[in-house]
Motif scaffolding. Structure first.
Motif, PDB file in Angstrom:
ATOM      1  N   ARG A   1      15.909  38.215  35.714  1.00  0.00           N
ATOM      2  CA  ARG A   1      17.329  37.897  37.235  1.00  0.00           C
ATOM      3  C   ARG A   1      18.356  38.058  37.120  1.00  0.00           C
ATOM      4  O   ARG A   1      19.113  37.736  35.570  1.00  0.00           O
ATOM      5  CB  ARG A   1      16.809  36.719  37.384  1.00  0.00           C
ATOM      6  N   THR A   2      19.338  37.886  37.587  1.00  0.00           N
ATOM      7  CA  THR A   2      20.949  38.097  37.310  1.00  0.00           C
ATOM      8  C   THR A   2      21.797  36.776  38.559  1.00  0.00           C
ATOM      9  O   THR A   2      22.566  37.341  38.361  1.00  0.00           O
ATOM     10  CB  THR A   2      21.485  39.628  37.583  1.00  0.00           C
ATOM     11  N   ASP A   3      20.767  36.281  38.980  1.00  0.00           N
ATOM     12  CA  ASP A   3      21.327  34.754  39.637  1.00  0.00           C
ATOM     13  C   ASP A   3      21.857  33.417  38.376  1.00  0.00           C
ATOM     14  O   ASP A   3      21.904  33.474  37.170  1.00  0.00           O
ATOM     15  CB  ASP A   3      20.554  34.006  40.452  1.00  0.00           C
ATOM     16  N   THR A   4      22.791  33.284  38.848  1.00  0.00           N
ATOM     17  CA  THR A   4      23.611  32.011  38.143  1.00  0.00           C
ATOM     18  C   THR A   4      22.776  31.080  38.114  1.00  0.00           C
ATOM     19  O   THR A   4      22.536  30.390  36.844  1.00  0.00           O
ATOM     20  CB  THR A   4      24.756  31.890  38.603  1.00  0.00           C
ATOM     21  N   GLY A   5      21.157  30.974  37.780  1.00  0.00           N
ATOM     22  CA  GLY A   5      20.309  29.740  38.171  1.00  0.00           C
ATOM     23  C   GLY A   5      19.219  30.035  37.119  1.00  0.00           C
ATOM     24  O   GLY A   5      18.913  29.598  36.329  1.00  0.00           O
TER      25      GLY A   5
ATOM     26  N   ALA B   1      26.869  38.884  23.813  1.00  0.00           N
ATOM     27  CA  ALA B   1      27.061  40.142  22.976  1.00  0.00           C
ATOM     28  C   ALA B   1      27.764  41.339  24.548  1.00  0.00           C
ATOM     29  O   ALA B   1      27.739  42.841  24.305  1.00  0.00           O
ATOM     30  CB  ALA B   1      25.448  41.217  22.138  1.00  0.00           C
ATOM     31  N   CYS B   2      27.834  40.277  25.590  1.00  0.00           N
ATOM     32  CA  CYS B   2      28.175  41.189  26.909  1.00  0.00           C
ATOM     33  C   CYS B   2      29.058  40.449  27.318  1.00  0.00           C
ATOM     34  O   CYS B   2      29.176  38.901  27.033  1.00  0.00           O
ATOM     35  CB  CYS B   2      26.704  41.477  27.299  1.00  0.00           C
ATOM     36  N   ALA B   3      29.090  40.848  28.603  1.00  0.00           N
ATOM     37  CA  ALA B   3      30.902  40.218  29.916  1.00  0.00           C
ATOM     38  C   ALA B   3      30.185  39.650  30.442  1.00  0.00           C
ATOM     39  O   ALA B   3      28.627  39.907  30.196  1.00  0.00           O
ATOM     40  CB  ALA B   3      31.979  41.253  30.137  1.00  0.00           C
ATOM     41  N   SER B   4      30.245  39.215  31.147  1.00  0.00           N
ATOM     42  CA  SER B   4      29.696  37.579  32.017  1.00  0.00           C
ATOM     43  C   SER B   4      29.853  38.352  33.362  1.00  0.00           C
ATOM     44  O   SER B   4      28.719  37.750  34.536  1.00  0.00           O
ATOM     45  CB  SER B   4      30.217  36.403  31.918  1.00  0.00           C
ATOM     46  N   MET B   5      30.221  39.011  33.873  1.00  0.00           N
ATOM     47  CA  MET B   5      30.947  39.611  35.271  1.00  0.00           C
ATOM     48  C   MET B   5      29.433  40.160  36.480  1.00  0.00           C
ATOM     49  O   MET B   5      29.645  39.875  37.474  1.00  0.00           O
ATOM     50  CB  MET B   5      32.043  40.161  35.491  1.00  0.00           C
ATOM     51  N   ASP B   6      28.476  40.223  35.901  1.00  0.00           N
ATOM     52  CA  ASP B   6      27.340  39.940  35.964  1.00  0.00           C
ATOM     53  C   ASP B   6      26.864  38.908  37.207  1.00  0.00           C
ATOM     54  O   ASP B   6      26.033  39.301  38.141  1.00  0.00           O
ATOM     55  CB  ASP B   6      26.359  40.845  35.697  1.00  0.00           C
TER      56      ASP B   6
ATOM     57  N   PHE C   1      28.249  35.843  36.791  1.00  0.00           N
ATOM     58  CA  PHE C   1      29.369  34.194  36.366  1.00  0.00           C
ATOM     59  C   PHE C   1      30.696  35.026  36.815  1.00  0.00           C
ATOM     60  O   PHE C   1      31.169  36.389  36.569  1.00  0.00           O
ATOM     61  CB  PHE C   1      29.803  33.718  34.683  1.00  0.00           C
ATOM     62  N   THR C   2      31.197  34.195  37.304  1.00  0.00           N
ATOM     63  CA  THR C   2      32.763  34.554  37.756  1.00  0.00           C
ATOM     64  C   THR C   2      33.678  34.889  35.971  1.00  0.00           C
ATOM     65  O   THR C   2      34.557  35.661  36.257  1.00  0.00           O
ATOM     66  CB  THR C   2      33.839  33.781  38.499  1.00  0.00           C
ATOM     67  N   ASN C   3      33.240  33.827  35.101  1.00  0.00           N
ATOM     68  CA  ASN C   3      33.945  33.944  33.520  1.00  0.00           C
ATOM     69  C   ASN C   3      32.795  33.788  32.304  1.00  0.00           C
ATOM     70  O   ASN C   3      32.587  33.208  32.825  1.00  0.00           O
ATOM     71  CB  ASN C   3      35.173  34.172  33.984  1.00  0.00           C
ATOM     72  N   TYR C   4      33.839  33.933  31.210  1.00  0.00           N
ATOM     73  CA  TYR C   4      32.491  33.526  30.346  1.00  0.00           C
ATOM     74  C   TYR C   4      32.815  31.643  30.018  1.00  0.00           C
ATOM     75  O   TYR C   4      31.592  31.188  29.559  1.00  0.00           O
ATOM     76  CB  TYR C   4      32.894  34.217  29.059  1.00  0.00           C
ATOM     77  N   ASN C   5      33.730  31.263  30.728  1.00  0.00           N
ATOM     78  CA  ASN C   5      33.708  30.043  30.883  1.00  0.00           C
ATOM     79  C   ASN C   5      32.372  29.107  31.493  1.00  0.00           C
ATOM     80  O   ASN C   5      32.408  28.401  31.734  1.00  0.00           O
ATOM     81  CB  ASN C   5      35.176  29.839  31.103  1.00  0.00           C
ATOM     82  N   LYS C   6      32.085  30.284  32.756  1.00  0.00           N
ATOM     83  CA  LYS C   6      31.730  29.773  34.016  1.00  0.00           C
ATOM     84  C   LYS C   6      29.965  29.642  33.262  1.00  0.00           C
ATOM     85  O   LYS C   6      29.564  28.573  33.557  1.00  0.00           O
ATOM     86  CB  LYS C   6      31.402  29.789  34.779  1.00  0.00           C
ATOM     87  N   ARG C   7      29.865  30.903  32.308  1.00  0.00           N
ATOM     88  CA  ARG C   7      28.225  31.251  32.177  1.00  0.00           C
ATOM     89  C   ARG C   7      28.281  30.071  30.445  1.00  0.00           C
ATOM     90  O   ARG C   7      27.357  29.494  30.230  1.00  0.00           O
ATOM     91  CB  ARG C   7      28.063  32.091  31.231  1.00  0.00           C
ATOM     92  N   GLY C   8      29.456  29.317  29.894  1.00  0.00           N
ATOM     93  CA  GLY C   8      29.091  29.010  29.300  1.00  0.00           C
ATOM     94  C   GLY C   8      29.298  27.185  29.487  1.00  0.00           C
ATOM     95  O   GLY C   8      27.994  26.292  29.355  1.00  0.00           O
ATOM     96  N   GLU C   9      29.736  26.805  30.566  1.00  0.00           N
ATOM     97  CA  GLU C   9      29.321  25.641  31.292  1.00  0.00           C
ATOM     98  C   GLU C   9      28.259  25.847  32.153  1.00  0.00           C
ATOM     99  O   GLU C   9      27.333  24.469  31.906  1.00  0.00           O
ATOM    100  CB  GLU C   9      30.110  25.921  32.332  1.00  0.00           C
ATOM    101  N   ALA C  10      27.584  26.760  32.445  1.00  0.00           N
ATOM    102  CA  ALA C  10      25.665  26.467  32.794  1.00  0.00           C
ATOM    103  C   ALA C  10      24.931  26.419  32.053  1.00  0.00           C
ATOM    104  O   ALA C  10      24.576  25.865  32.027  1.00  0.00           O
ATOM    105  CB  ALA C  10      26.032  27.992  33.725  1.00  0.00           C
TER     106      ALA C  10
END
Length: 480
Positions: free
Chosen positions: A423-427, A451-456, A458-467
């Motif tokens: 899955r690639t959803d934010t959940g 080890a990868c970018a987040s844009m698939d 999340f908006t950016n790595y910050n949003k990924r980290g927050e999740a």
């Protein structure tokens, strides 16, 4: 052009094309317009945000062309580009054919420094594949500790144009520079500069590792006092050798081991300087303790040594190095400890968007449940997995290119259990944390180092980290 010289350009009536709206394009367009240039902004996008930005510029008398960033406007004498625009775009090919120079926002800031009649502040510049932002912020903290007026600027998010043209008169600037920015900065000449490390990254933009390294190496051109390199990464020293520097400029190494002459390093838990001392053949100056660095992970100690080297090149006293490092606090999503749950540590290193950064992150812990995956940006993962295999308790994969990591794990760490989240959803992050918790044992670290970018996802790595942090805290609340 020497490091202390200020370039003067008669902008009145000069036809300038600014490529790209955004954090660099809008300040560039405004600054050039204020100096009498005839500015046209071109932008690929034509969405609601771009139209609102265009309306503001057009109200000032600046021409804007939305949805057409490929065509060179007639009469253009100079192109000023946002750093992310690729060199092979039709706009730049047309400029090259017409003999029109292309500058980036860094080059424009360099040319305009001192334009307001004040003394131009020298630049201490930092580049490298990883660690730039942390090192620049450490450097600014050290410079502030000695009472210098400074700011951490550049690729760090604070516009260099705003810094050089704003109301604050700085003594020195701590400048983060990306390979993109350096590519478009032909006349930049720093007081001193550091290349922290070199590893494959952004090769789709640069075209080759050689071109990427060459652009990083531009940061050393014309340095006047010090070229700081990483002893553990010989490619950085090679760039120093290839650079055309001012007479008397020195090569200064940093190492996690005991330093030789003209190096900074570590001895018995102490950061020491054998470069900026009276007798570097026989003497070393204590700067700080490893425990003064937050966090004291090996790659972060290297960042601290590089920052210290640049500060010492600028004449900062040893005590200020210690005080500045003690005062520094890392940004979010950089090896950030989120919580301990059931004797398992949960650490957010969402900023580890490539294999080199993730290698350093994995090396900081002994037993890891690794959460990884996203957009690979052309990277391969075999070396990363080989180096980390013995530390891995388990792996949870998600994101568009997770199969590439899974294949490397199958080849080089087949005994390590892998959870592949299709899955690639934010959940997906909540499930990733839950599955990682199932794999973890007391004393382990659950580490988000994708080890990868987040844009698939999340908006950016910050949003990924927050999740990740939100999922961990929710789990902590449930177990409380």
């Amino acid at each position: 052009m020497g490091s202390q010289e200020v370039s003067t350009v008669d902008w009145q009536g000069k036809y300038v094309t600014v490529a790209g709206l955004g954090v660099s394009g809008i300040p560039a367009a405004r600054a050039l317009h204020e100096r009498g240039a005839l500015v046209t902004v071109v932008n690929d996008g034509d969405d609601e945000r771009a139209r609102a930005q265009a309306a503001e510029l057009e109200a000032l008398g600046i021409a804007v062309r939305l949805g057409d960033g490929a065509t060179l406007p007639p009469s253009t004498e100079l192109v000023v580009t946002a750093p992310g625009w690729q060199p092979d775009k039709p706009l730049f090919l047309a400029a090259a054919e017409a003999g029109v120079p292309v500058w980036g926002d860094v080059e424009l800031a360099w040319r305009l420094r001192g334009d307001n009649g004040r003394k131009a502040a020298p630049w201490l510049a930092v580049t490298g594949t990883n660690g730039k932002t942390t090192t620049v912020r450490m450097l600014a903290s050290i410079l502030e500790a000695v009472g210098l007026r400074t700011a951490a600027v550049g690729n760090i998010g604070v516009s260099l144009l705003d810094a050089v043209l704003g109301d604050t008169e700085y003594d020195v600037l701590a400048v983060e520079l990306s390979s993109y920015q350096l590519h478009w900065a032909p006349s930049l000449r720093a007081h001193s500069a550091a290349v922290l490390n070199l590893a494959p990254d952004h090769l789709d933009w640069h075209g080759s590792m050689e071109a990427y390294a060459a652009d990083k190496g531009r940061v050393y051109e014309g340095n006047t006092v010090a070229c700081v390199y990483n002893v553990a990464d010989p490619a950085t020293e090679d760039l120093v050798r290839e650079a055309d520097v001012e007479e008397g400029c020195r090569a200064i190494g940093f190492t996690l081991g005991a330093p030789g002459p003209s190096q900074l390093g570590v001895v018995d838990g102490i950061l020491v300087d054998r470069a900026f001392v009276a007798n570097r053949q026989k003497q070393a100056q204590e700067l700080a303790e490893v425990s003064d660095v937050d966090p004291p992970a090996p790659h972060n100690i290297a960042n601290a040594l590089a920052a210290a080297a640049l500060a010492r090149a600028f004449g900062v006293e040893p005590a200020a190095v210690r005080d500045g490092l003690r005062a520094f606090r890392p940004d979010a999503h950089r090896i950030e400890h989120v919580a301990d749950i059931g004797e398992v540590a949960y650490v957010d290193d969402s900023k580890a968007t490539n294999t080199h950064a993730t290698e350093a992150s994995l090396a900081a812990y002994d037993s890891i449940v690794w959460i990884a995956g996203g957009l690979a940006k052309g990277a391969t993962f075999d070396e990363l997995v080989i180096g980390a295999a013995k530390r891995l308790r388990g792996v949870v994969l998600m994101g568009a290119d997770r199969a590439l990591i899974h294949e490397a794990l199958t080849r080089h760490a087949p005994e390590v259990p892998v959870v592949d989240l299709d899955r690639t959803d934010t959940g997906a992050m909540s499930e990733a944390v839950a599955r990682a918790a199932e794999l973890a044992r007391p004393g382990d670290t659950v580490l988000l180092a994708p080890a990868c970018a987040s844009m698939d996802m999340f908006t950016n790595y910050n949003k990924r980290g927050e999740a990740f942090a939100d999922a961990v805290r929710a789990r902590a609340d449930e177990s409380a």
